[in-house]
Design a protein around this motif. Structure first.
Motif, PDB file in Angstrom:
ATOM      1  N   ARG A 168       0.818  -1.216   0.000  1.00 60.40           N
ATOM      2  CA  ARG A 168       0.000   0.000   0.000  1.00 60.40           C
ATOM      3  C   ARG A 168       0.850   1.262   0.000  1.00 60.40           C
ATOM      4  O   ARG A 168       0.355   2.347  -0.295  1.00 60.40           O
ATOM      5  CB  ARG A 168      -0.940  -0.002   1.205  1.00 60.40           C
ATOM      6  CG  ARG A 168      -1.964  -1.105   1.192  1.00 60.40           C
ATOM      7  CD  ARG A 168      -2.633  -1.274   2.546  1.00 60.40           C
ATOM      8  NE  ARG A 168      -1.682  -1.761   3.555  1.00 60.40           N
ATOM      9  CZ  ARG A 168      -2.007  -2.099   4.799  1.00 60.40           C
ATOM     10  NH1 ARG A 168      -3.272  -1.992   5.189  1.00 60.40           N
ATOM     11  NH2 ARG A 168      -1.099  -2.533   5.643  1.00 60.40           N
ATOM     12  N   GLY A 169       2.132   1.119   0.330  1.00 57.15           N
ATOM     13  CA  GLY A 169       3.035   2.249   0.312  1.00 57.15           C
ATOM     14  C   GLY A 169       2.626   3.359   1.266  1.00 57.15           C
ATOM     15  O   GLY A 169       2.032   3.120   2.319  1.00 57.15           O
ATOM     16  N   GLY A 217       0.694   5.274  -2.876  1.00 59.11           N
ATOM     17  CA  GLY A 217       1.362   4.019  -3.174  1.00 59.11           C
ATOM     18  C   GLY A 217       2.870   4.121  -3.300  1.00 59.11           C
ATOM     19  O   GLY A 217       3.537   3.143  -3.661  1.00 59.11           O
ATOM     20  N   THR A 218       3.440   5.298  -2.984  1.00 55.86           N
ATOM     21  CA  THR A 218       4.895   5.449  -3.026  1.00 55.86           C
ATOM     22  C   THR A 218       5.541   4.459  -2.062  1.00 55.86           C
ATOM     23  O   THR A 218       5.075   4.273  -0.936  1.00 55.86           O
ATOM     24  CB  THR A 218       5.296   6.887  -2.664  1.00 55.86           C
ATOM     25  OG1 THR A 218       4.781   7.775  -3.661  1.00 55.86           O
ATOM     26  CG2 THR A 218       6.799   7.045  -2.595  1.00 55.86           C
ATOM     27  N   GLU A 239       3.446   7.671   6.284  1.00 53.73           N
ATOM     28  CA  GLU A 239       2.100   7.192   6.622  1.00 53.73           C
ATOM     29  C   GLU A 239       1.185   7.398   5.430  1.00 53.73           C
ATOM     30  O   GLU A 239       1.592   7.981   4.415  1.00 53.73           O
ATOM     31  CB  GLU A 239       1.562   7.937   7.842  1.00 53.73           C
ATOM     32  CG  GLU A 239       1.518   9.441   7.665  1.00 53.73           C
ATOM     33  CD  GLU A 239       1.288  10.166   8.968  1.00 53.73           C
ATOM     34  OE1 GLU A 239       0.200  10.753   9.103  1.00 53.73           O
ATOM     35  OE2 GLU A 239       2.184  10.166   9.835  1.00 53.73           O
ATOM     36  N   ARG A 240      -0.028   6.923   5.578  1.00 54.59           N
ATOM     37  CA  ARG A 240      -1.043   7.113   4.550  1.00 54.59           C
ATOM     38  C   ARG A 240      -2.137   8.020   5.081  1.00 54.59           C
ATOM     39  O   ARG A 240      -2.514   7.920   6.257  1.00 54.59           O
ATOM     40  CB  ARG A 240      -1.647   5.757   4.132  1.00 54.59           C
ATOM     41  CG  ARG A 240      -0.699   4.862   3.371  1.00 54.59           C
ATOM     42  CD  ARG A 240      -1.367   3.561   2.965  1.00 54.59           C
ATOM     43  NE  ARG A 240      -1.704   2.723   4.113  1.00 54.59           N
ATOM     44  CZ  ARG A 240      -0.832   1.913   4.722  1.00 54.59           C
ATOM     45  NH1 ARG A 240       0.418   1.857   4.304  1.00 54.59           N
ATOM     46  NH2 ARG A 240      -1.213   1.166   5.751  1.00 54.59           N
ATOM     47  N   VAL A 245      -5.278   4.295  13.144  1.00 55.49           N
ATOM     48  CA  VAL A 245      -4.486   4.410  14.370  1.00 55.49           C
ATOM     49  C   VAL A 245      -3.005   4.369  14.022  1.00 55.49           C
ATOM     50  O   VAL A 245      -2.567   3.567  13.190  1.00 55.49           O
ATOM     51  CB  VAL A 245      -4.818   3.267  15.349  1.00 55.49           C
ATOM     52  CG1 VAL A 245      -3.916   3.322  16.574  1.00 55.49           C
ATOM     53  CG2 VAL A 245      -6.281   3.327  15.775  1.00 55.49           C
ATOM     54  N   LEU A 246      -2.237   5.227  14.655  1.00 56.29           N
ATOM     55  CA  LEU A 246      -0.782   5.168  14.604  1.00 56.29           C
ATOM     56  C   LEU A 246      -0.261   4.713  15.962  1.00 56.29           C
ATOM     57  O   LEU A 246      -0.791   5.118  17.002  1.00 56.29           O
ATOM     58  CB  LEU A 246      -0.178   6.534  14.272  1.00 56.29           C
ATOM     59  CG  LEU A 246      -0.354   7.068  12.852  1.00 56.29           C
ATOM     60  CD1 LEU A 246       0.219   8.477  12.757  1.00 56.29           C
ATOM     61  CD2 LEU A 246       0.324   6.156  11.837  1.00 56.29           C
ATOM     62  N   VAL A 247       0.748   3.859  15.956  1.00 51.07           N
ATOM     63  CA  VAL A 247       1.468   3.491  17.172  1.00 51.07           C
ATOM     64  C   VAL A 247       2.922   3.859  16.941  1.00 51.07           C
ATOM     65  O   VAL A 247       3.590   3.296  16.070  1.00 51.07           O
ATOM     66  CB  VAL A 247       1.328   1.993  17.496  1.00 51.07           C
ATOM     67  CG1 VAL A 247       2.209   1.633  18.699  1.00 51.07           C
ATOM     68  CG2 VAL A 247      -0.125   1.629  17.771  1.00 51.07           C
ATOM     69  N   GLU A 248       3.414   4.833  17.701  1.00 49.73           N
ATOM     70  CA  GLU A 248       4.795   5.289  17.575  1.00 49.73           C
ATOM     71  C   GLU A 248       5.521   5.000  18.877  1.00 49.73           C
ATOM     72  O   GLU A 248       4.983   5.251  19.961  1.00 49.73           O
ATOM     73  CB  GLU A 248       4.844   6.786  17.276  1.00 49.73           C
ATOM     74  CG  GLU A 248       4.167   7.158  15.966  1.00 49.73           C
ATOM     75  CD  GLU A 248       4.115   8.645  15.720  1.00 49.73           C
ATOM     76  OE1 GLU A 248       3.848   9.044  14.568  1.00 49.73           O
ATOM     77  OE2 GLU A 248       4.323   9.426  16.681  1.00 49.73           O
TER      78      GLU A 248
END
Length: 436
Positions: A168-169, A217-218, A239-240, A245-248
């Motif tokens: 999905r890039g 899609g990069t 990210e897209r 949700v992001l988990v950092e």
């Protein structure tokens, strides 16, 4: 190249959620990466105030996502070597994103500034002369921000490359740069971005949090130095756009709670303000447990102060403390005396607990009771008792490494699953982690 200014953000937010039109001054700030306002996609899912329930913000955000709302929720993990390794965060991210929306890894330590860091699904390369530093010690030259790392380069043509194997890039790139009068320029090489040099010099020391939109899609991006001055990269990310949700996670090997004070407070505040988390997880204690002179009262007070400082800076975010896991030192049999059998090892089951482990556990519980933050009892959930550690390090699929301090990949995955389940329980959400 198109800078991710507020105007560009609005175009994206037609999909991510509506927001008011920016003023010319705001547009200019976003274009320069200076004095950025909070990202409305993160703010959209947070309650007006965290309130007394530490799980209310993450619960509010996850319920909104489950109900189809647009926005983004951030779970932020700060800690020591347990968090510095990628496995715990990757499994936690996988669990949240499988249910609430996968939008990529988010912000990361800059390139190879964190040694021996090999995240799954990402290829990271440094070409040329780069100097890496971290915030482990107060004497290390800063500045440092959220990631706790800084990577500096100045030679023309030197590059940093980040590639994802995710089909999905990504379509959004973030760069966090410490700047000043002598700061140089760079080119960002990615699909859909023209080959343009970007200057970072500022009249006085400052911070630039830059955002760039790239082709959907990069799969690969590179930062190339122009050579007209140094670039101090504090972090980068991919990210897209969209809901999820992001988990950092940002950890430093050997870190204690005190190493948070080695991050520049103004930089840290600005980074936290741009992407306010729904939940901040503090994971410290193992290195404090090796300090035989640890003062329980002073440590509990320091932990309480840190939690209150975070709460004041993030009034809409929840805070959770991960209790220190059981850890010890392998105990070997004492040398046999002539004519006598070898003496059995001291400690329980061939392991001696870290000298201040009990002190840290007690101080953490005092701080939790004082501040009423969320608490994950790592000992009860995974290790259960110091005497079990040798057994957890044995067998076909051990959970502990032989040092009886760090976990194996399976141990960190199990921890992430138990942690995920505990967060959902705390938030009052049905469903448990797979394998928990």
């Amino acid at each position: 190249m198109t800078t991710f200014g507020l105007g560009a953000m609005l175009a994206a937010c037609g999909r991510d959620g509506a927001e008011r039109p920016p003023s010319p001054a705001e547009t200019a700030r976003w274009a320069e990466g200076l004095a950025l306002p909070p990202d409305p996609a993160f703010e959209a899912l947070l309650p007006a105030s965290a309130g007394p329930d530490p799980f209310a913000p993450i619960g509010t955000a996850l319920r909104a996502l489950e109900g189809g709302a647009e926005g983004r929720a951030l779970v932020l993990l700060l800690g020591d070597s347990h968090s510095a390794g990628p496995i715990l965060a990757e499994r936690l991210r996988e669990l949240f994103q499988s249910r609430y929306g996968a939008i990529g890894p988010g912000r990361l330590p800059p390139a190879r500034a964190q040694r021996f860091w090999n995240p799954s699904g990402l290829f990271i390369a440094q070409n040329g002369e780069w100097e890496a530093r971290n915030a482990l010690r107060s004497t290390s030259p800063g500045p440092f921000g959220l990631t706790g790392y800084r990577l500096t380069g100045a030679r023309a043509g030197d590059t940093l490359t980040l590639r994802t194997t995710d089909p999905r890039g990504f379509d959004r790139i973030s760069l966090t740069v410490a700047t000043g009068p002598s700061s140089g320029s760079f080119r960002l090489l990615a699909a859909g971005t023209p080959d343009t040099a970007h200057a970072t010099a500022t009249p006085a020391p400052d911070l630039r949090q830059m955002r760039y939109l790239v082709s959907p899609g990069t799969r690969e991006m590179a930062l190339e130095l122009v050579g007209d001055g140094p670039i101090d990269l504090l972090g980068w990310g991919i990210e897209r756009r969209g809901r999820g949700v992001l988990v950092e996670a940002f950890g430093i090997n050997g870190a204690t709670l005190a190493t948070l004070d080695n991050r520049d407070p103004s930089i840290l505040a600005r980074e936290l303000a741009v992407a306010p988390p729904a939940l901040v997880i503090l994971e410290y204690g193992t290195n404090e447990a090796t300090d035989r002179d640890l003062d329980a009262d002073a440590y509990a007070a320091a932990l309480t102060r840190r939690i209150r400082t975070l709460r004041a800076a993030l009034p809409r975010s929840g805070i959770m403390l991960m209790g220190v896991p059981d850890a010890g030192r392998p105990t070997r049999p004492a040398p046999a005396r002539r004519g006598q059998p070898a003496r059995a090892p001291s400690g329980c089951g061939g392991v001696t607990p870290l000298v201040s482990l009990a002190t840290v556990k007690a101080a953490q519980r005092r701080a939790v009771a004082e501040t009423r933050v969320g608490f994950f009892d790592w000992s009860a959930e995974v290790t259960q008792d110091v005497c079990r550690l040798p057994g957890l390090a044995a067998g076909a699929q051990p959970l502990m490494q032989r040092d009886l301090v760090h976990f194996t990949a399976e141990g960190y995955r199990l921890t992430a699953e138990r942690l995920h389940a505990a967060i959902l329980r705390g938030a009052g959400l049905a469903g448990a982690s797979p394998g928990a």
